[in-house]
Design a protein around this motif. Structure first.
Motif, mmCIF file in Angstrom:
data_model
loop_
_atom_site.group_PDB
_atom_site.id
_atom_site.type_symbol
_atom_site.label_atom_id
_atom_site.label_comp_id
_atom_site.label_asym_id
_atom_site.label_seq_id
_atom_site.Cartn_x
_atom_site.Cartn_y
_atom_site.Cartn_z
ATOM 1 N N LEU A 119 12.010 31.295 9.498
ATOM 2 C CA LEU A 119 13.267 30.598 9.745
ATOM 3 C C LEU A 119 13.663 29.730 8.555
ATOM 4 N N THR B 108 18.013 32.498 6.246
ATOM 5 C CA THR B 108 17.699 33.489 7.278
ATOM 6 C C THR B 108 18.805 33.548 8.323
ATOM 7 N N LEU C 45 16.178 27.214 15.983
ATOM 8 C CA LEU C 45 17.124 27.883 15.093
ATOM 9 C C LEU C 45 18.109 26.887 14.493
ATOM 10 N N THR D 17 18.924 28.022 10.589
ATOM 11 C CA THR D 17 18.898 29.484 10.599
ATOM 12 C C THR D 17 20.208 29.985 11.188
ATOM 13 N N SER E 217 23.227 26.050 13.946
ATOM 14 C CA SER E 217 23.096 27.425 13.453
ATOM 15 C C SER E 217 24.465 27.965 13.056
#
Length: 450
Positions: free
Chosen positions: A264, A268, A284, A289, A316
């Motif tokens: 992560l 990514t 996340l 990420t 995210s």
């Protein structure tokens, strides 16, 4: 140096629609943006309608285009659909894949897409001999994008096993998956290292999924991408069966497993991110990420509706992809993300039209490693697309509502012009480099069926 000037009848400048904008382009980049140009300057190329930054298709499997309509017969699940997909994959050679991908990427250009993230796992062309180059399939995709006039990030994919076997290993690839595999992550890295960036191509990495890369080899792929500052993508929690198998073997979710092995981070992107726990969402978001949502594929395969709004609130960044190409229409993907969330929550207005366009443009390009793309401003890559405001779908609203019109009413069929690196690839709704895209698609797909 040759300077090309485009006159944009209306332009979306990130926060608002501006009428009469003159954009100067030199060596593929925007050098000047001048507002208040009521008429086209002398020698300028007029683009009538609403011009937006080029759309970024952050998740594509080009060969899935051959499945369109074929997989709509009968019923089933993701897993039954996958068996049909394998049959198409088995017929691909560098030549047939080039022909198909060239036509698919041309279809993308017609839809205003200027960059594609190709999640590429059909490696190792059959037969050996003339196909001794283990990267022949990937090179065919890079060449296809060049012929179609768009940018590509080839997300070369590690795919080593068919399923999670236990904590330490995966099950061997099945007969359909043998050509996807390099055997080990180290062998994958050695092969992928031979691929090189070019003006229109970037080389990134992908982990197909936690079921396809054993836990002990995840870090090898992550470190390869980190050493090159390259984007890293991964199918994540698309299916509940994947989550169940991961918990049974590792005692944790796929997101936690990826976090524990250094996957992560801000370079990514998790693709789909459908079946997540609250802790997954926090992981996340906390690592920045990204999340690539593919709504038309997720609903076509009956995958479910991912928690896109919660993921974005957690940190995210969102991007969009057409994935299996049930349709190729990034405006529909943007609209579908909002409308799916409305169905799930029974409330409206989770994203503004501007926020949805940013997911389809600037944030999508960032997920693919194309810095300086996705905006109409000096210094940015000269990639943009023009949406008609006078079609039967878009006529009526005031031009200042162009962003709302593009996202909530327009379709790919309303794209009139596409410019990549300052060169007009689509003009007046026709592809300049691939004159008859429909015929090219029909011929390429027929070749795979023969």
């Amino acid at each position: 140096m040759q300077v090309t000037t485009y006159w944009l009848e209306h332009a979306w400048l990130d926060t608002h629609v501006e009428p009469g904008v003159a954009v100067s382009v030199t060596d593929g980049r925007i050098t000047e943006v001048r507002t208040g140009a009521e008429a086209p300057p002398q020698g300028a190329v007029p683009l009538r309608g609403l011009t937006i930054p080029g759309l970024a298709n952050a998740h594509s499997h080009a060969f899935h285009r051959a499945l369109r309509s074929t997989v709509q017969v009968g019923s089933g699940t993701f897993w039954t659909w996958r068996e049909v997909m394998y049959q198409v994959a088995s017929r691909l050679t560098p030549e047939t894949y080039f022909s198909l991908a060239r036509a698919v990427y041309a279809e993308m250009a017609l839809a205003g897409i200027t960059a594609v993230g190709e999640f590429h796992y059909v490696h190792h062309a059959p037969g050996g001999g003339a196909y001794a180059d283990p990267n022949a399939m990937g090179e065919a995709l890079i060449a296809a994008a060049a012929d179609a006039g768009i940018r590509i990030t080839l997300l070369d994919t590690a795919y080593l096993s068919s399923a999670i076997k236990n904590k330490h290993s995966g099950q061997a690839p099945n007969q359909h998956q043998l050509r996807f595999s390099d055997g080990t992550a180290e062998a994958w890295a050695e092969r992928a290292s031979a691929l090189k960036d070019s003006d229109h191509a970037r080389i990134g990495a992908a982990i197909h999924s936690v079921r396809a890369v054993p836990a002990g080899q995840l870090s090898t792929v992550a470190e390869w991408a980190a050493s090159r500052n390259a984007p890293l993508h991964v199918h994540l929690s698309e299916q509940t069966a994947e989550n169940d198998a991961c918990r049974a073997a590792h005692g944790c979710t796929p997101t936690r497993l990826l976090a524990d092995h250094g996957v992560l981070g801000p370079r990514t992107t998790g693709v789909h991110n459908t079946h997540l726990t609250d802790m997954d969402i926090a992981l996340l978001g906390g690592t920045n990420t990204g999340t690539c949502m593919c709504p038309t594929t997720e609903r076509d395969l009956a995958d479910g509706i991912g928690p896109a709004a919660a993921l974005q609130r957690a940190g995210s960044p969102l991007s969009l992809g057409s994935d299996s190409h049930a349709v190729i229409d990034l405006l529909e993907e943007a609209r579908a993300m909002e409308l799916d969330e409305r169905l799930r929550t029974r409330t409206r207005g989770h994203w503004t039209a501007a926020a949805l366009l940013r997911a389809a443009t600037a944030d999508g390009h960032a997920a693919l490693g194309w810095d300086g793309a996705g905006s109409i401003e000096a210094g940015a890559l000269a990639d943009f697309a023009t949406v008609a405001l006078d079609s039967v779908r878009t006529a009526g609203p005031l031009p200042r509502l162009g962003a709302e019109t593009a996202v909530f009413a327009a379709t790919a069929a309303d794209v009139r012009h596409t410019v990549v690196a300052g060169r007009q690839v689509v003009r007046d709704g026709s592809h300049v480099l691939v004159p008859d895209v429909a015929s090219a698609l029909s011929e390429a797909i027929a070749a795979l069926r023969s």
